[in-house]
Design a protein around this motif. Structure first.
Motif, short mmCIF file in Angstrom:
data_model
loop_
_atom_site.label_atom_id
_atom_site.label_comp_id
_atom_site.label_asym_id
_atom_site.label_seq_id
_atom_site.Cartn_x
_atom_site.Cartn_y
_atom_site.Cartn_z
N MET A 2 0.85 -1.18 0.00
CA MET A 2 0.00 0.00 0.00
C MET A 2 0.89 1.24 0.00
O MET A 2 1.58 1.50 0.96
CB MET A 2 -0.86 0.01 1.26
CG MET A 2 -1.74 -1.21 1.41
SD MET A 2 -2.33 -1.41 3.09
CE MET A 2 -1.00 -2.36 3.79
N ASN A 4 0.68 5.34 -0.47
CA ASN A 4 -0.19 6.50 -0.61
C ASN A 4 0.54 7.57 -1.41
O ASN A 4 1.75 7.57 -1.52
CB ASN A 4 -0.61 7.00 0.76
CG ASN A 4 -1.42 5.94 1.48
OD1 ASN A 4 -2.41 5.47 0.95
ND2 ASN A 4 -0.97 5.54 2.65
N ASP A 9 0.09 13.68 3.15
CA ASP A 9 -0.98 12.80 3.61
C ASP A 9 -0.51 11.37 3.34
O ASP A 9 -1.05 10.68 2.49
CB ASP A 9 -2.28 13.10 2.87
CG ASP A 9 -3.44 12.27 3.41
OD1 ASP A 9 -3.33 11.77 4.55
OD2 ASP A 9 -4.42 12.10 2.69
N TYR A 11 -0.45 8.59 5.09
CA TYR A 11 -1.07 7.40 5.64
C TYR A 11 -2.52 7.28 5.25
O TYR A 11 -3.27 8.23 5.29
CB TYR A 11 -1.03 7.42 7.18
CG TYR A 11 0.33 7.20 7.75
CD1 TYR A 11 0.91 5.94 7.75
CD2 TYR A 11 1.04 8.23 8.31
CE1 TYR A 11 2.15 5.72 8.28
CE2 TYR A 11 2.29 8.02 8.85
CZ TYR A 11 2.84 6.76 8.83
OH TYR A 11 4.07 6.55 9.35
N ASN A 12 -2.91 6.06 4.91
CA ASN A 12 -4.30 5.68 4.90
C ASN A 12 -4.47 5.07 6.29
O ASN A 12 -4.03 3.96 6.53
CB ASN A 12 -4.54 4.65 3.80
CG ASN A 12 -5.89 4.00 3.90
OD1 ASN A 12 -6.62 4.22 4.88
ND2 ASN A 12 -6.24 3.20 2.92
N TYR A 13 -5.04 5.82 7.20
CA TYR A 13 -5.08 5.40 8.60
C TYR A 13 -5.73 4.04 8.79
O TYR A 13 -5.37 3.31 9.71
CB TYR A 13 -5.79 6.46 9.46
CG TYR A 13 -5.14 7.82 9.40
CD1 TYR A 13 -3.76 7.97 9.49
CD2 TYR A 13 -5.90 8.96 9.25
CE1 TYR A 13 -3.16 9.22 9.43
CE2 TYR A 13 -5.31 10.22 9.20
CZ TYR A 13 -3.94 10.34 9.29
OH TYR A 13 -3.36 11.56 9.24
N ASP A 14 -6.67 3.69 7.92
CA ASP A 14 -7.33 2.39 8.04
C ASP A 14 -6.38 1.23 7.75
O ASP A 14 -6.64 0.12 8.17
CB ASP A 14 -8.52 2.32 7.08
CG ASP A 14 -9.63 3.28 7.47
OD1 ASP A 14 -9.71 3.65 8.65
OD2 ASP A 14 -10.41 3.68 6.57
N SER A 15 -5.29 1.49 7.02
CA SER A 15 -4.37 0.41 6.67
C SER A 15 -3.33 0.14 7.77
O SER A 15 -2.58 -0.81 7.68
CB SER A 15 -3.66 0.71 5.35
OG SER A 15 -2.75 1.79 5.50
N HIS A 135 4.68 3.79 2.91
CA HIS A 135 4.36 5.16 2.51
C HIS A 135 5.60 5.86 1.99
O HIS A 135 6.73 5.45 2.25
CB HIS A 135 3.73 5.94 3.67
CG HIS A 135 4.63 6.18 4.84
ND1 HIS A 135 5.57 7.19 4.86
CD2 HIS A 135 4.74 5.56 6.02
CE1 HIS A 135 6.22 7.16 6.01
NE2 HIS A 135 5.74 6.18 6.73
#
Length: 182
Positions: A2, A4, A9, A11-15, A135
């Motif tokens: 993953m 981003n 930005d 981080y995709n916090y959900d990941s 990231h």
């Protein structure tokens, strides 16, 4: 894997794995203008203690916070991003979380992986094999991959694969760390 797409930005916090979110090893980071050894301007990344707004220390857990506190700070303040502080586990029941930095591995103009001349393994293959939260680094010329492990590694593991890139200041290579870094 993953990745981003922006440094501000990252981080995709959900990941982010729940095991990492549960740890009180979070903060924020921001850029500050510094001078290099030749007096030329450069941006440097510093960690922020989200409870005080002052500089955090990667070796001082009193300057770290919960994931929720860090997210609230990052969303409220004009900071660049979320920081995770690595540390040596207190005992065998705790997990090691390693940061794996692939420096000078990304073309900042295209966001695509670069080739490291003469390297036995290439950045894209390392990222694919680790298949973990990944990231862009703040320079957008590298990636950081977080890996969760029950086994310790030597204090610092690194390998460089060429000369320093004059535009990023980074040498192509990999660095793995599990303590006192963010």
């Amino acid at each position: 894997m993953m990745i981003n797409d922006t440094a501000t930005d990252i981080y995709n916090y959900d990941s982010i794995p729940a095991k990492m979110k549960a740890l009180v090893q979070w903060g924020a980071w921001t850029f500050v203008e510094q001078k290099d050894k030749n007096g030329n301007p450069k941006k440097d990344k510093i960690p922020i203690d989200v409870k005080s707004g002052r500089a955090a220390k990667s070796n001082d857990p009193s300057t770290w916070a919960t994931f929720e506190e860090a997210i609230q700070y990052v969303q409220k303040e004009s900071t660049c991003g979320l920081a995770f502080f690595t540390k040596e586990p207190a005992d065998e029941s705790e997990l090691w979380i390693y940061g794996v930095d692939l420096d000078d591995a990304i073309d900042p103009d295209t966001g695509e992986f670069k080739e490291w001349p003469g390297a036995a393994i290439q950045p894209a293959e390392i990222a694919a094999r680790l298949n973990s939260i990944t990231h862009f680094t703040p320079s957008c010329a590298g990636v950081r991959i977080y890996v969760i492990s029950r086994k310790p590694l030597p204090p610092e593991c690194s390998a460089n694969f060429g000369p320093r890139n004059p535009s990023t200041g980074k040498r192509p290579g990999v660095e793995i760390y599990g303590r006192e870094r963010f």
